[in-house]
Each structure stands twice: as C-alpha cells, then as structure tokens.
Design an enzyme around this catalytic site. Structure first.
Site, PDB file in Angstrom:
ATOM      1  CE  LYS A  46      74.069  32.347  28.556  1.00 34.26           C
ATOM      2  NZ  LYS A  46      72.959  32.641  29.445  1.00 34.26           N
ATOM      3  NE  ARG A 106      63.231  48.436  38.395  1.00 39.09           N
ATOM      4  CZ  ARG A 106      63.843  48.073  39.513  1.00 39.09           C
ATOM      5  NH1 ARG A 106      64.206  46.807  39.679  1.00 39.09           N
ATOM      6  NH2 ARG A 106      64.094  48.946  40.443  1.00 39.09           N
ATOM      7  CG  ASP A 124      71.019  34.833  27.558  1.00 37.35           C
ATOM      8  OD1 ASP A 124      71.724  34.649  26.553  1.00 37.35           O
ATOM      9  OD2 ASP A 124      71.408  34.591  28.723  1.00 37.35           O
ATOM     10  CB  VAL A 147      61.091  39.680  38.596  1.00 39.79           C
ATOM     11  CG1 VAL A 147      61.956  38.467  38.313  1.00 39.79           C
ATOM     12  CG2 VAL A 147      61.636  40.471  39.774  1.00 39.79           C
ATOM     13  CE1 TYR A 196      72.541  31.744  34.063  1.00 45.80           C
ATOM     14  CE2 TYR A 196      70.919  32.543  32.499  1.00 45.80           C
ATOM     15  CZ  TYR A 196      72.204  32.534  32.990  1.00 45.80           C
ATOM     16  OH  TYR A 196      73.146  33.347  32.400  1.00 45.80           O
ATOM     17  CE  LYS A 220      66.059  39.159  37.778  1.00 43.99           C
ATOM     18  NZ  LYS A 220      65.994  39.948  39.039  1.00 43.99           N
ATOM     19  CG  HIS A 277      77.320  29.456  31.340  1.00 38.55           C
ATOM     20  ND1 HIS A 277      76.117  29.121  31.919  1.00 38.55           N
ATOM     21  CD2 HIS A 277      77.515  30.753  31.630  1.00 38.55           C
ATOM     22  CE1 HIS A 277      75.621  30.193  32.524  1.00 38.55           C
ATOM     23  NE2 HIS A 277      76.446  31.185  32.371  1.00 38.55           N
ATOM     24  CG  LEU A 308      70.468  47.340  33.063  1.00 38.65           C
ATOM     25  CD1 LEU A 308      69.073  47.041  33.616  1.00 38.65           C
ATOM     26  CD2 LEU A 308      70.487  48.715  32.404  1.00 38.65           C
TER      27      LEU A 308
HETATM   28  P1  NDP Z   1      71.231  43.157  34.634  1.00 42.59           P
HETATM   29  O1  NDP Z   1      72.387  44.059  34.375  1.00 42.59           O
HETATM   30  O2  NDP Z   1      70.281  42.861  33.550  1.00 42.59           O
HETATM   31  O3  NDP Z   1      70.451  43.758  35.901  1.00 42.59           O
HETATM   32  C1  NDP Z   1      69.357  43.128  36.491  1.00 42.59           C
HETATM   33  C2  NDP Z   1      69.028  43.869  37.783  1.00 42.59           C
HETATM   34  O4  NDP Z   1      68.695  45.228  37.484  1.00 42.59           O
HETATM   35  C3  NDP Z   1      67.864  43.284  38.525  1.00 42.59           C
HETATM   36  O5  NDP Z   1      68.141  43.465  39.908  1.00 42.59           O
HETATM   37  C4  NDP Z   1      66.683  44.166  38.115  1.00 42.59           C
HETATM   38  O6  NDP Z   1      65.752  44.248  39.169  1.00 42.59           O
HETATM   39  C5  NDP Z   1      67.355  45.497  37.888  1.00 42.59           C
HETATM   40  N1  NDP Z   1      66.745  46.260  36.772  1.00 42.59           N
HETATM   41  C6  NDP Z   1      66.383  45.789  35.566  1.00 42.59           C
HETATM   42  N2  NDP Z   1      65.899  46.788  34.796  1.00 42.59           N
HETATM   43  C7  NDP Z   1      65.960  47.909  35.539  1.00 42.59           C
HETATM   44  C8  NDP Z   1      65.581  49.240  35.307  1.00 42.59           C
HETATM   45  N3  NDP Z   1      65.054  49.623  34.131  1.00 42.59           N
HETATM   46  N4  NDP Z   1      65.767  50.149  36.290  1.00 42.59           N
HETATM   47  C9  NDP Z   1      66.302  49.776  37.487  1.00 42.59           C
HETATM   48  N5  NDP Z   1      66.687  48.519  37.761  1.00 42.59           N
HETATM   49  C10 NDP Z   1      66.510  47.579  36.803  1.00 42.59           C
HETATM   50  O7  NDP Z   1      71.839  41.814  35.285  1.00 42.59           O
HETATM   51  P2  NDP Z   1      71.924  40.276  34.964  1.00 42.59           P
HETATM   52  O8  NDP Z   1      73.116  39.816  35.702  1.00 42.59           O
HETATM   53  O9  NDP Z   1      70.676  39.564  35.200  1.00 42.59           O
HETATM   54  O10 NDP Z   1      72.265  40.194  33.398  1.00 42.59           O
HETATM   55  C11 NDP Z   1      71.294  40.093  32.386  1.00 42.59           C
HETATM   56  C12 NDP Z   1      71.343  38.737  31.726  1.00 42.59           C
HETATM   57  O11 NDP Z   1      72.663  38.442  31.258  1.00 42.59           O
HETATM   58  C13 NDP Z   1      71.041  37.562  32.657  1.00 42.59           C
HETATM   59  O12 NDP Z   1      69.682  37.464  33.009  1.00 42.59           O
HETATM   60  C14 NDP Z   1      71.575  36.411  31.847  1.00 42.59           C
HETATM   61  O13 NDP Z   1      70.672  36.089  30.821  1.00 42.59           O
HETATM   62  C15 NDP Z   1      72.858  37.033  31.275  1.00 42.59           C
HETATM   63  N6  NDP Z   1      74.042  36.707  32.127  1.00 42.59           N
HETATM   64  C16 NDP Z   1      74.975  35.856  31.595  1.00 42.59           C
HETATM   65  C17 NDP Z   1      76.108  35.518  32.299  1.00 42.59           C
HETATM   66  C18 NDP Z   1      77.103  34.614  31.695  1.00 42.59           C
HETATM   67  O14 NDP Z   1      78.021  34.175  32.386  1.00 42.59           O
HETATM   68  N7  NDP Z   1      77.011  34.294  30.418  1.00 42.59           N
HETATM   69  C19 NDP Z   1      76.346  36.026  33.670  1.00 42.59           C
HETATM   70  C20 NDP Z   1      75.316  36.950  34.131  1.00 42.59           C
HETATM   71  C21 NDP Z   1      74.226  37.266  33.365  1.00 42.59           C
HETATM   72  P3  NDP Z   1      64.295  43.520  39.187  1.00 42.59           P
HETATM   73  O15 NDP Z   1      64.456  42.167  38.572  1.00 42.59           O
HETATM   74  O16 NDP Z   1      63.990  43.471  40.649  1.00 42.59           O
HETATM   75  O17 NDP Z   1      63.372  44.413  38.416  1.00 42.59           O
END
Ligand code: NDP
Length: 280
Positions: A80, A241, A50, A237, A55, A235, A113, A195
């Site tokens: 998007k 995870r 996604d 990096v 982005y 998401k 979006h 999350l």
């Molecule tokens: P998430 O809810 O997926 O959380 C991501 C964060 O949680 C990062 O800081 C990551 O850290 C951490 N994390 C991930 N997995 C774990 C784990 N197993 N344990 C502990 N911490 C964890 O947030 P996003 O906002 O990125 O949402 C996911 C996706 O949704 C986006 O990437 C995007 O594709 C979509 N999105 C769409 C939007 C829209 O308007 N349509 C708006 C926002 C998001 P680290 O990376 O450091 O591991």
C-alpha cells in the site's frame, strides 16, 4: 484435519486478477520477526500476503517469499501507498520504492492506504495507480479505507473503478451499507482486523457456535467472513494460530449461525475514521 492450499477459494477481480480469499496480514509484526512469521504462513499454505510501506516490513516479506522457493506467480502480494506519498509523482515513486524493498518484480495488488481527504490528492494518486498498472509494475489496483464519496469521486474523475476496497470489518463493525455499495460497483470487499484484533473472540455467541462445530472462536469469525464473501488476512505471530486460521474449509456455518453473528454488529469502529485520519 489441516487445510490444503487448493481449498482456498480465489475471487475474480474486475481488472482480471484472481485473489486468494484467505491471506496473511503482517501489520504490527516487527521487521525482525516478519521473515519467520511469513515463512510459517507460507509453510502452512498461505499464498497471499498483505503488507504496506507503513508497516516497514516489506523487505522481510520479500525475503521470506524468496527463501520459500515458491514460484513468484504462486504468491499474491499486496502492498500500500501511505499517506505521506499522495500525489501523482509521489505515488509513482512510492510504488518503485516498495518494489525495491520487496524485490518481487511486480506487485499483485497495490492500494491507496487511506484517502486523507484533507490533502485532497487521492484523485491524482489514483491517476498514477492507473498508469502503474498500464506499465505492468502492478497487476491490480485498489483502495483502502475509502468511503462511498471517495469511491465515487475517483470513478467519476478517472473512469477507473478500484478492484478492491480494504476496510475495517468484523462482527462488531460489519459495514453492511458499504458492502452493498461495493457490490453495486463491482468492488471486492477486503476485511481488515477481521478478528477485531482478538476483541470479539470471547463473545458468548461466538464461543457457543465454536463449540457446536468443534472449532475455535477465531475459526468461526474467519469462516463468517469467508461465507460473506470477504477477502481476509488475519495477523498472528503464533505458529499454532497461523495454522488454525488457515483451517477454515471443513465446516459451514448455518444461516441461523450467520444471523447470530450478524446480530453482534454494534457499529464499533476500533481503528481511525477514514474521513479524518491524516497520519503521519
Ligand atoms: P486481526 O483482526 O487479524 O487480529 C490480530 C490479533 O489477533 C493479534 O493480536 C493476534 O495475536 C490475535 N490472533 C490471531 N489469530 C488468533 C486466533 N486464532 N485466536 C486468538 N487470537 C488470535 O488484526 P490486524 O489489525 O492485524 O488485521 C489483520 C491485517 O489487516 C493486518 O495484519 C493488515 O494486513 C490489515 N490491516 C489493514 C489496515 C488498513 O488500514 N488497510 C489496518 C489494519 C490492519 P498474535 O499475533 O499474538 O498471535
């Protein structure tokens, strides 16, 4: 046990597409890190990515898919159209630009979006989306951050119902009313920030349920989404995870556990309000 690709359920979209219920989100992954993170995800078994024009990492997502050696048809790519490309011509142009960056030939799912109601152009944008689908540049079309009034408006004015609505959704903001609306309209719910960007993971209920299953809090929250029927794309990096978030298919939350998570809903939006968000 690590999960395998064929454990990920697919969900049928109203316009004949099939979307893997679990994917990988790349929001806030800097372009320089996106090839690596996406490669780790594809190696872990994710087959749904996604991304979004906003982005600024579509090109890197495309590069990772090409370098993986996977068949194009085996990876589901969502991107998007952003707020600065609302309108019929602008949206068509935005889609072509995204395809030029992705180099994937077609887009599996193309989303508006944000509705940006103050511009009042989302119906024209949606008309362009319908044509992009007819032209074959896009397999499925949907929206993101649409409220019920926005959904009804595009359906009434074009006769075409979006296949998905991608909305903020996590244990603190469960959007039960909007999910019911989606069900009534035959729209699949996609949960962004599943999350809550990590903010729900230290909740005592969630850590307690995780202990009971010998799973992590992240896995419990993602499993909750899967059992609700939401499409999710966490998401990360962090390679451990990325793998952990894919490993959701060897346990099941009981009704009582689902209820305990449902009780955490606080109506807390962490992101912008779709009725007023206009950036850029
Ligand atoms: P998430 O809810 O997926 O959380 C991501 C964060 O949680 C990062 O800081 C990551 O850290 C951490 N994390 C991930 N997995 C774990 C784990 N197993 N344990 C502990 N911490 C964890 O947030 P996003 O906002 O990125 O949402 C996911 C996706 O949704 C986006 O990437 C995007 O594709 C979509 N999105 C769409 C939007 C829209 O308007 N349509 C708006 C926002 C998001 P680290 O990376 O450091 O591991």
């Amino acid at each position: 046990m690590s999960a395998s690709i064929d454990q990920v359920p697919t969900i049928a979209l109203r316009d004949d597409g099939q979307i893997p219920q679990l994917g990988f989100g790349v929001f806030q992954i800097p372009p320089a890190d996106t090839v690596e993170a996406t490669t780790v995800a594809l190696q872990a078994g994710y087959r749904h990515i996604d991304t979004a024009a906003a982005y600024r990492n579509e090109a890197e997502v495309g590069q990772a898919i090409h370098a993986s050696g996977l068949d194009r048809g085996d990876v589901f790519v969502t991107t998007k159209c952003f707020n600065d490309h609302h309108g019929y011509e602008q949206a068509k142009h935005a889609c072509k630009e995204s395809l030029d960056r992705l180099e994937t030939g077609y887009i599996d799912l193309y989303l508006i979006h944000w509705p940006v109601p103050s511009q009042d152009k989302f119906v024209d944008t949606w008309k362009a989306f319908v044509e992009l689908q007819q032209e074959g540049l896009v397999r499925s079309i949907g929206v993101s951050n649409f409220q019920p009034a926005h959904l009804h408006r595009i359906i009434e004015e074009t006769g075409v119902t979006p296949s998905v609505n991608q909305i903020e959704l996590h244990p603190r903001f469960q959007q039960a009313g909007l999910r019911r609306e989606h069900e009534d309209l035959g729209i699949v719910t996609e949960a962004w920030s599943p999350l809550a960007q990590g903010a729900v993971l230290d909740d005592p209920e969630i850590t307690d349920i995780a202990k009971a299953h010998d799973k992590t809090p992240g896995q419990v929250v993602l499993r909750w989404h899967v059992q609700l029927g939401n499409v999710v794309f966490p998401k990360s990096v962090t390679p451990e995870r990325i793998e952990e978030n894919f490993d959701l298919f060897d346990f099941h939350l009981t009704e009582e556990e689902m209820g305990r998570i449902e009780a955490l809903d606080a109506g807390d939006r962490t992101g912008p309000d779709p009725d007023t968000f206009v950036r850029p």
